[in-house]
Design an enzyme around this catalytic site. Structure first.
Site, mmCIF file in Angstrom:
data_model
loop_
_atom_site.group_PDB
_atom_site.id
_atom_site.type_symbol
_atom_site.label_atom_id
_atom_site.label_comp_id
_atom_site.label_asym_id
_atom_site.label_seq_id
_atom_site.Cartn_x
_atom_site.Cartn_y
_atom_site.Cartn_z
ATOM 1 N N GLY A 1 0.772 -1.092 0.110
ATOM 2 C CA GLY A 1 0.035 -0.091 -0.082
ATOM 3 C C GLY A 1 0.962 1.740 -0.178
ATOM 4 C CD GLU B 1 1.479 -9.057 0.729
ATOM 5 O OE1 GLU B 1 0.414 -8.515 1.237
ATOM 6 O OE2 GLU B 1 1.674 -9.607 1.613
ATOM 7 N N GLY C 1 3.935 -3.801 -4.379
ATOM 8 C CA GLY C 1 3.756 -3.445 -5.570
ATOM 9 C C GLY C 1 3.723 -1.816 -6.175
ATOM 10 N NE ARG D 1 -3.097 3.436 -10.571
ATOM 11 C CZ ARG D 1 -3.222 4.338 -10.003
ATOM 12 N NH1 ARG D 1 -2.449 5.395 -10.869
ATOM 13 N NH2 ARG D 1 -3.492 4.187 -9.021
ATOM 14 C CE1 TYR E 1 -8.747 0.906 -9.138
ATOM 15 C CE2 TYR E 1 -7.391 0.814 -10.570
ATOM 16 C CZ TYR E 1 -8.036 -0.073 -10.089
ATOM 17 O OH TYR E 1 -7.512 -0.797 -10.295
ATOM 18 C CB CYS F 1 -15.820 3.094 -29.489
ATOM 19 S SG CYS F 1 -17.717 3.264 -30.526
HETATM 20 N N1 LLP Z 1 -0.899 -7.365 -0.863
HETATM 21 C C1 LLP Z 1 -2.359 -7.705 -1.483
HETATM 22 C C2 LLP Z 1 -2.894 -9.018 -0.644
HETATM 23 C C3 LLP Z 1 -2.148 -7.028 -2.128
HETATM 24 O O1 LLP Z 1 -4.157 -7.096 -2.608
HETATM 25 C C4 LLP Z 1 -1.619 -5.809 -3.162
HETATM 26 C C5 LLP Z 1 -2.876 -4.948 -3.739
HETATM 27 C C6 LLP Z 1 -0.794 -5.524 -3.016
HETATM 28 C C7 LLP Z 1 -0.326 -6.526 -1.827
HETATM 29 C C8 LLP Z 1 0.366 -4.451 -3.234
HETATM 30 O O2 LLP Z 1 -0.560 -2.980 -3.637
HETATM 31 P P1 LLP Z 1 0.413 -1.846 -3.652
HETATM 32 O O3 LLP Z 1 1.791 -1.778 -2.735
HETATM 33 O O4 LLP Z 1 0.720 -1.641 -4.964
HETATM 34 O O5 LLP Z 1 -0.283 -0.910 -3.011
HETATM 35 N N2 LLP Z 1 -5.513 -1.946 -9.185
HETATM 36 C C9 LLP Z 1 -4.926 -0.480 -7.780
HETATM 37 C C10 LLP Z 1 -4.006 -0.458 -6.947
HETATM 38 C C11 LLP Z 1 -4.774 -2.373 -6.926
HETATM 39 C C12 LLP Z 1 -4.104 -3.104 -4.875
HETATM 40 C C13 LLP Z 1 -4.731 -4.402 -5.477
HETATM 41 N N3 LLP Z 1 -3.804 -5.197 -3.838
HETATM 42 C C14 LLP Z 1 -4.656 0.616 -8.798
HETATM 43 O O6 LLP Z 1 -4.009 0.769 -10.043
HETATM 44 O O7 LLP Z 1 -4.320 1.230 -8.117
#
Ligand code: LLP
Length: 407
Positions: free
Chosen positions: A224, A265, A267, A304, A308, A338
């Protein structure tokens, strides 16, 4: 943002588009490595590892870089685990954090020796049937959530994820019946925080639960970690401050309980800023007093903003030199899909665009290509990497029309 010529201040945008086609995802190795290193040094606590959450971007060449920086990975599906194995991650470096997955998908992880995190009692029972006597991680829903949009809040009473705290005794009973060891707890309350408070509070809450389940050896605090999509407006997440708070929390916990391994975790934080999406202005018009900049960057390529209402900075790269001039009012930057909702940016102040200009959509490395689709039967774009020494390497070929219906 204004006129630009180079992407990442390094490589000529028009040359890249001429060589690899438009639109095009471009990644910068140096930035990727830097973000990995920042995440790794979040804590001084020695038993700390970072799981890169690969859903943000699963390009195997980027995964290899992440691995070489010493990060581990999470996978959400057999597809993600397959790509992680392809990138050279050993099975003990992968965690399967699934949600409502099938027996076959659990079996895939078990067959590959990958630790599974289950997020419901029903999935725990299913895993118990196929991996009796094994280890398992429980994904907790702490009842609180946070995130940049309702659609990315993954904790809380209305979120579909995780085992409710009140069901933990039942989970322990089920695990005991299947002779499974609950070796880890994990959580992920939501995506994109720039202030540390909710994350630290959730970390404290999961550590309290770990105190009650003595078999737990690893606590994964979740991802997150946000990035400032609005340049010069949003502040960077203060990792030093967050790290200090977490270190204190963890060291206090260890002093009064037992040694434990900690994981996070991330991403987005790892890959968002190392990626840019390049595209081309295909048409410009003023309709009923509204300016539209038409591009080849539809929501098939970057979803995105549509999904969102996400904001990405956009720079214009003129096809040939001309004086800088701005539209008299904010404009709509739109794609070629489209659907009227196919809007990359609205009410945006940008320089006047001409057909053939290029655009740089910044911070598109996370949830960009990984969420792209072939909607309107448009093939997926190529991806290229700017390596540390400046070499440009194609790391995924663009799809062709034939790929839309392989014979
Ligand atoms: N761990 C779990 C279990 C998750 O479901 C996620 C993201 C992460 C870690 C990594 O989260 P991050 O560090 O990236 O925030 N598509 C959306 C974000 C969806 C995130 C889903 N889960 C966007 O483009 O903002």
């Amino acid at each position: 943002m204004g006129f630009e010529k180079l992407v990442f201040g390094k490589t000529d945008v028009h040359e890249l588009l001429n060589e690899f086609g438009s639109p095009l995802y471009v990644y910068d190795e140096e930035i990727l490595r830097k973000r990995c290193q920042e995440m790794k040094s979040l804590l001084t606590y020695p038993q700390f590892r970072v799981n890169y959450s690969a859903k943000a971007n699963t390009n195997v060449e980027l995964l290899k870089i992440v691995r070489s920086e010493g990060l581990d990975v999470d996978g959400m599906s057999p597809g993600e685990m397959y790509l992680e194995i392809k990138a050279g991650f050993r099975s003990d470096r992968i965690t399967f954090i699934g949600n409502n997955v099938s027996r076959n998908e659990l079996q895939f992880a078990v067959d590959n020796g990958i630790l599974v995190s289950v997020d419901s009692l029903s999935q725990l029972k299913l895993l118990g049937e196929i991996n009796r006597g094994g280890s398992v991680c429980l994904r907790i829903n702490p009842g609180i959530g946070a995130g940049h949009h309702d659609k990315v809040i993954t904790g809380g009473k209305k979120a579909k994820f995780g085992i409710a705290v009140e069901d933990l005794p039942l989970a322990q009973e089920i695990a005991a019946r299947c002779e499974m060891t609950i070796s880890g707890l994990n959580q992920h309350i939501g995506s994109l925080f720039l202030e540390p408070d909710a994350y630290v509070a959730a970390a404290a809450a999961i550590l309290e639960l770990a105190a009650m389940i003595r078999s737990v050896e690893t606590v994964d605090l979740g991802g997150g970690f946000g990035i400032p999509y609005r340049h010069g407006v949003e502040q960077r997440l203060d990792l030093a401050n967050l790290g200090t708070q977490l270190d204190t929390l963890i060291n206090d916990w260890v002093a009064s309980h037992r040694p434990i391994s900690i994981r996070t975790e991330p991403g987005r934080y790892v890959v968002a800023e190392c990626g840019a999406l390049l595209g081309t202005v295909t048409a410009v018009k003023e309709n009923y007093n509204t300016f539209f900049v038409g591009t080849d960057i539809g929501f098939n390529t970057l979803v995105r903003p549509v999904m969102y209402d996400s904001y990405h900075e956009i720079s214009v790269v003129p096809r040939e030199e001309r004086p800088y001039e701005e539209y008299s009012k904010p404009v709509y930057v739109v794609g070629q899909i489209c659907e009227s909702g196919d809007i990359l940016a609205h009410d945006r102040v940008i320089p006047c665009c001409h057909e053939g200009d290029a655009l740089i959509v910044h911070d598109a490395g996370a949830y960009g290509f990984s969420m792209a689709s072939t909607y309107n039967s448009r093939p997926l774009p190529a991806e290229v990497l700017i390596e540390k020494d400046g070499t440009i390497r194609l790391i995924r070929k663009a799809q062709t029309l034939q790929d839309l219906w392989p014979d």
